[in-house]
Design a protein around this motif. Structure first.
Motif, PDB file in Angstrom:
ATOM      1  N   LEU A  17     -13.477 -45.640  -8.615  1.00 50.08           N
ATOM      2  CA  LEU A  17     -13.164 -44.752  -7.496  1.00 50.08           C
ATOM      3  C   LEU A  17     -12.544 -43.422  -7.921  1.00 50.08           C
ATOM      4  CD1 LEU A  17     -13.238 -44.329  -4.494  1.00 50.08           C
ATOM      5  CD2 LEU A  17     -11.023 -45.475  -4.302  1.00 50.08           C
ATOM      6  N   ILE A  21     -14.051 -39.717  -6.990  1.00 52.19           N
ATOM      7  CA  ILE A  21     -13.319 -38.729  -6.198  1.00 52.19           C
ATOM      8  C   ILE A  21     -13.111 -37.439  -6.986  1.00 52.19           C
ATOM      9  CG2 ILE A  21     -11.086 -38.219  -5.137  1.00 52.19           C
ATOM     10  CD1 ILE A  21     -10.966 -41.128  -4.229  1.00 52.19           C
ATOM     11  N   VAL A  33     -12.376 -42.573   2.562  1.00 52.46           N
ATOM     12  CA  VAL A  33     -12.690 -43.851   1.938  1.00 52.46           C
ATOM     13  C   VAL A  33     -12.623 -44.927   3.016  1.00 52.46           C
ATOM     14  CG1 VAL A  33     -11.876 -45.617   0.327  1.00 52.46           C
ATOM     15  CG2 VAL A  33     -11.911 -43.211  -0.360  1.00 52.46           C
ATOM     16  N   ASP A  35     -12.664 -48.657   3.428  1.00 55.15           N
ATOM     17  CA  ASP A  35     -12.454 -49.821   2.583  1.00 55.15           C
ATOM     18  C   ASP A  35     -12.550 -51.125   3.377  1.00 55.15           C
ATOM     19  OD1 ASP A  35     -11.487 -50.860  -0.135  1.00 55.15           O
ATOM     20  OD2 ASP A  35     -10.072 -51.793   1.269  1.00 55.15           O
ATOM     21  N   ALA A  46      -7.207 -44.576  -3.925  1.00 53.11           N
ATOM     22  CA  ALA A  46      -7.679 -43.619  -2.915  1.00 53.11           C
ATOM     23  C   ALA A  46      -6.523 -42.806  -2.361  1.00 53.11           C
ATOM     24  CB  ALA A  46      -8.392 -44.367  -1.793  1.00 53.11           C
ATOM     25  N   ALA A  51      -7.264 -39.108  -0.678  1.00 48.79           N
ATOM     26  CA  ALA A  51      -8.324 -39.398   0.285  1.00 48.79           C
ATOM     27  C   ALA A  51      -7.747 -39.917   1.598  1.00 48.79           C
ATOM     28  CB  ALA A  51      -9.291 -40.436  -0.288  1.00 48.79           C
ATOM     29  N   ILE A  53      -7.920 -42.705   4.372  1.00 49.98           N
ATOM     30  CA  ILE A  53      -8.299 -44.110   4.230  1.00 49.98           C
ATOM     31  C   ILE A  53      -8.491 -44.759   5.597  1.00 49.98           C
ATOM     32  CG2 ILE A  53      -7.643 -46.355   3.301  1.00 49.98           C
ATOM     33  CD1 ILE A  53      -5.796 -44.717   1.351  1.00 49.98           C
TER      34      ILE A  53
END
Length: 300
Positions: A17, A21, A33, A35, A46, A51, A53
């Protein structure tokens, strides 16, 4: 420049990941992201990378999960870039996207790039894997993932442009991991093949999109020709096409192994799954959905 939101679906992707990114950052810092409740430190990575999430339990397939992700984006979203956690963007593609979006016509709703693959450390060059086209960037509201169990693509409601830059699929997991994943994929591929015959689920294939593309043409060939060939024969015919006619044998040892495994073994396994489901359906007098659930463990 038009703003871009990158969307990454994840489950236990701590190995890949951060690399993914970081490859996106030169294009956009707006990364979402999605998940599926990873049990490793995917979410921590993340978050550390900045990011946004979202978490949602896995709902059968990538198409459902990705389309849900689209529904969570704000209405102000302009462009969406779909990327897998084990993929990276090349600088050539990033520069090309930036330049294209500066002057792009409003009638263009998607940009197709080249997808290249690394298998067990080797970049594949032949067998049709040296530069296939994939649509990853599209105007928000003009594309959705087609309804499929395997190998889903973005279906557009308008025209796209072809770019020459590449996205690289470079999974770092072991060969044993790859094999186990493709055993699961072969079950999902079997569901798609069975659906073409029995029509038990709604289909939204890119083969039916108004504007013809390489992706829609390949899907139409698979649905209208490949899927109608006898089981077993079609996997061998496809392998020979890739390995001989498209020169897969010219790749190095890892590449040749990939063509044998992904071009034949995986598809032959899918055919065995199809045969198993149909045999169970006939022997037990059940409907096709029940047979799929019993044999493959997939609820459709």
């Amino acid at each position: 420049m038009n703003s871009i939101t990158a969307v990454i679906l994840t489950f236990n992707e701590s190995l890949h990941l951060q690399r993914c990114i970081e490859s996106i950052f030169p294009l956009t810092k707006n990364i979402v992201v999605v998940d599926s409740f990873s049990t490793d430190d995917t979410v921590d990575i993340a978050r550390r990378c900045g990011a946004n999430i979202l978490q949602r339990a896995w709902q059968n397939n990538h198409s459902v999960q990705f389309n849900w992700a689209l529904s969570q984006l704000p209405a102000s979203t302009e462009w969406v870039f779909r990327i897998d956690a084990d993929e990276i963007l090349t600088t050539v593609l990033i520069d090309e996207i930036k330049q294209t979006l500066l002057t792009i016509n409003s009638s263009i709703v998607g940009l197709q790039c080249i997808r290249k693959m690394v298998f067990q450390g080797s970049l594949l060059k032949y067998g049709g894997m040296g530069g296939t086209r994939t649509l990853r960037l599209f105007r928000f509201g003009h594309g959705r993932s087609e309804s499929r169990w395997m190998d889903e693509h973005i279906k557009l409601d308008g025209q796209s442009l072809n770019l020459s830059g590449a996205i690289i699929d470079n999974n770092l997991q072991s060969l044993e991991w790859w094999r186990a994943k493709h055993e699961n994929y072969a079950k999902r591929e079997a569901v798609d093949l069975l659906n073409l015959k029995y029509h038990f689920s709604a289909s939204d294939s890119v083969a039916s999109q108004a504007v013809v593309s390489q992706l829609s043409l390949k899907r139409k060939i698979k649905e209208k020709i490949y899927a109608r060939l006898p089981k077993g024969l079609r996997s061998m015919a496809y392998f020979m096409y890739r390995y001989i006619l498209l020169g897969g044998f010219l790749d190095d040892a890892n590449g040749r192994s990939f063509h044998r495994l992904q071009g034949y073994w995986y598809r032959n396994l899918a055919d065995h799954n199809v045969a198993q489901v149909e045999r169970y359906k006939q022997e037990h007098g059940v409907d096709i959905k029940t047979a799929i659930t019993h044999v493959l463990g997939i609820t459709v």
